[in-house]
Each structure stands twice: as C-alpha cells, then as structure tokens.
Design an enzyme around this catalytic site. Structure first.
Site, PDB file in Angstrom:
ATOM      1  N   ASN A 114      16.397 108.292  21.307  1.00 37.50           N
ATOM      2  CA  ASN A 114      16.374 107.112  20.438  1.00 37.50           C
ATOM      3  C   ASN A 114      17.328 106.000  20.898  1.00 37.50           C
ATOM      4  O   ASN A 114      17.725 105.139  20.125  1.00 37.50           O
ATOM      5  CB  ASN A 114      16.572 107.492  18.966  1.00 37.50           C
ATOM      6  N   HIS A 117      23.292 104.597  19.620  1.00 38.98           N
ATOM      7  CA  HIS A 117      24.039 105.169  18.494  1.00 38.98           C
ATOM      8  C   HIS A 117      24.781 104.053  17.783  1.00 38.98           C
ATOM      9  O   HIS A 117      25.272 103.120  18.428  1.00 38.98           O
ATOM     10  CB  HIS A 117      25.057 106.208  18.987  1.00 38.98           C
TER      11      HIS A 117
END
Ligand code: UDP
Length: 151
Positions: A114, A117
């Site tokens: 993904n 962060h």
C-alpha cells in the site's frame, strides 16, 4: 499556524516504483513543511518497535520481510492538522477501499503493497518521529510561504 508533526514513509514498493517524488510533491504542494527526510534500510528491530501493535499478528512476518526488503523514505512533515490530513491524503489502509485522488487510491491495489505509511494519531506521530529520527535530523525552519498558506 500549527507545529503539529507527523511521520510519513514511502514503503519499499513506493521507492521501487519511483513514486517518491510524487508523494513528497503532494505534501509540498498542499502547503506542509518538510522538517525531516532520509532514506532508511529498516532493520527488523526498528520495524518491531514501529509496528509494536502488530508483531504478534499472523501477517506480521511477511510484512516485516517486505518492509526490510529495500529502502524506505522516512519523512517528518509539519503543519495544521497534518496527522489527520496526512492520513486523508494516504487513503484507506487497503488500497481497494481508497478513493481515487489519494496516494493509495491512485497507486495501490493490494493491502500488503500500500505504498506509504502515515501516523494515525498525534501520540503515534510523536512516538514514530522519535523512533525514526534523531533530534538533530529534524530541522526547525521558517517557510516564507506560510503567510500565503495560513490566514
Ligand atoms: N498489513 C498487511 N496485512 C494485513 C494487515 C495489514 O500487510 O492483513 C500491512 C498494511 O500494509 C498496513 C500495515 O500492515 O499498512 C499496518 O497496518 P495498520 O492497520 O496499522 O494500517 P495503517 O496504519 O498502515 O493504515
């Protein structure tokens, strides 16, 4: 003007895919101030501290392997509500649930890749910034743009 700070990182997939400049650019163009920036090859020890709440979860070993597989761009950004707004800019944890226009919604497909962060609270931000940066690596500086960004 707020001195709130957050920890934002481009994960190894984001670095490998050449997304560093885009992600930095989004925070810069939004008006946030960069106060810390470095390339880090994360150790398993650092990751275990960073992800202390996840170390005993089934997905952790694979995630730690991935997070230590290559360089991470570690950043500290400062500005009004930057912790909450940083999370909005990143998108949902799972890119499948992230809106287009967010970093994960624009660049991600799978949960374990993904791209980035971002700290989820002011408390986590302070903890993560202290973990990834030495105090002297964070630069206090005045942006000449501030008066054009904040009313
Ligand atoms: N993650 C994963 N598998 C899972 C759950 C989480 O690989 O089943 C990874 C995912 O990349 C996520 C990270 O673990 O970004 C930390 O999870 P958290 O719930 O703290 O999400 P975040 O704060 O990163 O949005």
């Amino acid at each position: 003007m707020s001195e709130e700070r957050t920890f934002i990182a481009v994960k190894p997939d984001g670095v490998q895919r050449g997304l560093v400049s885009d992600i930095i650019g989004r925070f810069e163009r939004r008006g946030y101030k960069l106060v810390g920036l470095k390339l880090v090859q994360a150790t398993k020890e650092l990751l275990a501290q960073h992800y202390a709440e996840h170390v005993n979860k089934p997905f952790y070993p694979k995630m730690a392997q991935f997070m230590s597989s290559g360089p991470i761009v570690a950043m500290c950004w400062e500005g009004k509500n930057v912790v909450k707004q940083g999370r909005v800019m990143l998108g949902a944890t799972n890119p499948a649930d992230s809106a287009p226009g967010t970093i994960r919604g624009d660049f991600g497909i799978d949960l374990g890749r993904n791209v980035c962060h971002g700290s989820d609270s002011v408390e986590s931000a302070n903890r993560e910034i202290a973990l990834w940066f030495k105090p002297e690596e964070l630069i206090n500086w005045e942006s000449n743009q501030a008066k054009w960004i904040y009313e």
